[in-house]
Design an enzyme around this catalytic site. Structure first.
Site, PDB file in Angstrom:
ATOM      1  N   LYS A  52       0.843  -1.205   0.000  1.00  0.00           N
ATOM      2  CA  LYS A  52       0.000   0.000   0.000  1.00  0.00           C
ATOM      3  C   LYS A  52       0.876   1.253   0.000  1.00  0.00           C
ATOM      4  CE  LYS A  52      -3.900  -2.316   2.200  1.00  0.00           C
ATOM      5  NZ  LYS A  52      -4.590  -2.688   3.433  1.00  0.00           N
ATOM      6  N   GLN A  96      -4.529  -1.440   9.799  1.00  0.00           N
ATOM      7  CA  GLN A  96      -4.442  -2.774   9.197  1.00  0.00           C
ATOM      8  C   GLN A  96      -5.004  -3.840  10.155  1.00  0.00           C
ATOM      9  OE1 GLN A  96      -3.339  -3.424   5.967  1.00  0.00           O
ATOM     10  NE2 GLN A  96      -4.060  -5.502   6.373  1.00  0.00           N
ATOM     11  N   ASP A 119     -10.964   3.205   4.219  1.00  0.00           N
ATOM     12  CA  ASP A 119     -11.345   1.797   4.067  1.00  0.00           C
ATOM     13  C   ASP A 119     -12.865   1.656   3.955  1.00  0.00           C
ATOM     14  OD1 ASP A 119      -9.280  -0.026   3.821  1.00  0.00           O
ATOM     15  OD2 ASP A 119      -8.929  -0.184   5.982  1.00  0.00           O
TER      16      ASP A 119
END
Ligand code: NAD
Length: 291
Positions: A52, A96, A119
């Site tokens: 990422k 994460q 997200d």
């Protein structure tokens, strides 16, 4: 049969994003900035976060990797989240998952400012998505919708069977495909572990989105001719003959199902690469919406 090239589509989207970043900077404004919070040393999480961050660099974003030790307490992580919420130089960030067991994931996700929740996991963003309001759509279903749009796959009035009801893939994609719109308006069936006679449902499906994580689960006898197959599954299968000691496979028995399909996504190289591209897209949107 059309093989849906997620890698090429993701690269195209990244190039489009890079162009937009240049346009933002040419106005004298700062580049979008994404941060990733990683707690602990989980190997797979490190790989995901690493790619990422590298993708951010490729499109000209600023990126920050915030690594916290495994022993970080829930309170310490929540303090960090508060800081990130207040940091005006940051457009969006992700935490994460999975988090270490002593930390309540739900508490952490709820603490993220929805305006920075690229997200799209915060309930207020998920709710906005369900109500067809402007918001961050979770990256994997967002990526699937982009593949459908860019390959101009007809979804109007089609029967979609989604296999899996997770909050990050199955549930949101079932909502998106049933919404009004050019690449929506589908009639959606959500199948899950308690579904009875799945085969009779998949045999009627015009489009199958498989997101359960069982290699070879969808076989040729389960699908009709002309079906569109979106394989979201990613499973590592140990294999000593491979350099890495494993290979990656999806939920679909590709070789046999591809012979009946009109469109199919491969694994790897299908939905997977789209996920990071759409995270970048959400960060660009955050930069614009929060400006
Ligand atoms: P999950 O692992 O949380 O849940 C699996 C789902 O499958 C559940 O909803 C369950 O009800 C359903 N299921 C299990 N057995 C079933 C059966 N026999 N029949 C019908 N349904 C059944 O789901 P997830 O987090 O969405 O992950 C699913 C797969 O997608 C995994 O392989 C994961 O690695 C992959 N994934 C890929 C991406 C990507 O970027 N391509 C992103 C997220 C997840």
């Amino acid at each position: 049969m059309v093989l849906i090239d997620g890698k090429a589509t993701a690269n195209q989207i990244k190039n489009e994003i890079a162009e937009e970043v240049k346009a933002i900077q040419s106005k004298g404004e700062r580049a979008p900035h994404l941060a990733a919070v990683l707690v602990g040393n989980d190997g797979a999480s490190l790989t995901y976060v690493g790619s990422k961050v590298r993708s951010c660099e490729k499109v000209g974003f600023d990126s920050s990797l915030i690594r916290l030790p495994e022993e970080t307490t829930e309170a310490e992580l929540l303090t960090k989240i508060k800081e990130l919420n207040q940091d005006d130089t940051l457009d969006g960030y992700i935490v994460q998952l999975p988090l270490p067991k002593h930390i309540d994931e739900e508490k952490v996700l709820l603490a993220i400012d929805p305006k920075k929740d690229v997200d799209g996991f915060h309930p207020s963003n998920f709710g906005r998505m369900a109500l067809e309001l402007e918001t961050f759509i979770p990256a994997t279903p967002f990526g699937i919708m982009q593949l459908i749009e860019r390959y101009d796959i007809d979804t109007q009035g089609k029967h979609v069977v989604v296999i899996g009801r997770s909050h990050i893939v199955g549930r949101p994609i079932s909502i998106l495909m049933s919404q009004k719109g050019a690449y929506g308006n589908a009639t959606v069936t959500v199948a899950h572990s308690r579904t009875k006679d799945l085969k009779s449902l998949t045999q009627q499906a015009d489009i199958i989105v498989s997101a359960l994580g069982v290699p070879g689960f969808v076989t040729a006898d389960m699908v009709k001719k002309g079906v569109v197959i979106i394989d979201v599954g990613i499973t590592r299968v140990e294999d000593a003959s491979k350099e890495k000691g494993y290979y990656i496979t999806g939920d679909v028995d590709f070789d046999s199902v591809a012979q009946k399909a009109s469109f199919i996504t491969p694994v790897p190289g299908g939905v997977g690469p789209m996920t990071i591209a759409m995270l970048l897209k959400n960060t660009l949107l955050a930069r614009k919406w929060n400006a």
